[in-house]
Design a protein around this motif. Structure first.
Motif, PDB file in Angstrom:
ATOM      1  N   ILE A  77      29.148  27.705  30.770  1.00  0.00           N
ATOM      2  CA  ILE A  77      28.442  26.917  29.748  1.00  0.00           C
ATOM      3  C   ILE A  77      28.099  27.807  28.561  1.00  0.00           C
ATOM      4  N   ARG A  78      27.603  28.986  28.848  1.00  0.00           N
ATOM      5  CA  ARG A  78      27.247  29.906  27.769  1.00  0.00           C
ATOM      6  C   ARG A  78      28.465  30.298  26.946  1.00  0.00           C
ATOM      7  N   THR A  79      29.571  30.556  27.614  1.00  0.00           N
ATOM      8  CA  THR A  79      30.794  30.939  26.909  1.00  0.00           C
ATOM      9  C   THR A  79      31.207  29.843  25.931  1.00  0.00           C
ATOM     10  N   GLN A  80      31.222  28.597  26.402  1.00  0.00           N
ATOM     11  CA  GLN A  80      31.578  27.474  25.539  1.00  0.00           C
ATOM     12  C   GLN A  80      30.613  27.368  24.363  1.00  0.00           C
ATOM     13  N   ALA A  81      29.322  27.511  24.645  1.00  0.00           N
ATOM     14  CA  ALA A  81      28.306  27.356  23.602  1.00  0.00           C
ATOM     15  C   ALA A  81      28.414  28.449  22.544  1.00  0.00           C
ATOM     16  N   PHE A  82      28.580  29.694  22.974  1.00  0.00           N
ATOM     17  CA  PHE A  82      28.709  30.789  22.008  1.00  0.00           C
ATOM     18  C   PHE A  82      29.956  30.611  21.143  1.00  0.00           C
ATOM     19  N   GLU A 106      34.850  36.885  29.503  1.00  0.00           N
ATOM     20  CA  GLU A 106      34.994  35.839  28.495  1.00  0.00           C
ATOM     21  C   GLU A 106      33.647  35.544  27.835  1.00  0.00           C
ATOM     22  N   LEU A 107      32.579  35.584  28.619  1.00  0.00           N
ATOM     23  CA  LEU A 107      31.237  35.375  28.070  1.00  0.00           C
ATOM     24  C   LEU A 107      30.873  36.518  27.129  1.00  0.00           C
TER      25      LEU A 107
END
Length: 203
Positions: A71-76, A128-129
């Motif tokens: 979720i964090r990866t997508q958001a960033f 990835e994050l």
């Protein structure tokens, strides 16, 4: 002769289905975190919210930490894309970047909280994050380097980038928590904060 295209179409549909379930799990996790906190983020609860089998989330994420990292990866990455889309205008660059940042936070309050409210996982475990977070950080503070190079601001651009980021992040956190009085107003406080920083750091 027609067998291979049929197989390829089935594989494409299968991949689309997996992506759809993965997306629903991420959305449900972010919503639960916003409404009920980290304790609500169990894989069984997520499966119930999405309407899949209790083991289905584990086909997409090894555990809860991996889910949160996704979720964090997508958001960033979404944040970086929004900031990278801001028109380059030296005179109003800082304000325009701030506007885009605020729009993202207000449009994605659940994801925004997940990006910053929890301790950051080991970067080596989720490369990835780490890449997405670094990309967003560069998008958020890269304009400061441009202003320093142009002589508009004076100081270490990395340090100044964190100063501007901390200022806008602090205001957003207060705003999302309903801690800014209506008679003061978020936008008025943001303008005063940005103005004070720009005046104090000008060359």
């Amino acid at each position: 002769m027609d067998a291979k295209p049929t197989v390829d179409k089935k594989r494409a549909r299968s991949a689309d289905d997996r992506d759809a379930v993965r997306g629903r799990l991420c959305d449900a996790a972010a919503k639960l975190f916003l409404e009920e906190g980290e304790a609500a983020l169990s894989m069984r609860r997520l499966a119930s919210e999405v309407g899949c089998s209790p083991m289905a989330p584990y086909r997409h994420f090894a555990d809860k930490e991996a889910l949160i990292a996704a979720i964090r990866t997508q958001a960033f990455n979404r944040l970086a894309e929004m900031l990278d889309g801001v028109e380059r205008n030296e005179r109003h660059r800082a304000a325009d970047i701030g506007d885009a940042y605020v729009r993202f936070a207000r449009a994605n309050p659940a994801a925004y909280k997940l990006m910053f409210d929890l301790g950051q996982p080991d970067a080596a475990a989720y490369p990835e994050l780490a890449v997405a977070a670094a990309r967003a950080r560069e998008s958020m503070s890269g304009y400061v380097r441009e202003l320093v190079e142009a002589g508009v601001l004076v100081g270490d651009p990395v340090e100044l980038g964190y100063v501007f980021w901390a200022a806008i992040h602090g205001l957003i956190v207060l705003d999302l928590a309903g801690r800014i009085p209506a008679d003061r107003g978020f936008e008025a406080l943001r303008r005063r904060t940005l103005g004070a920083l720009m005046r104090g750091l000008r060359g």
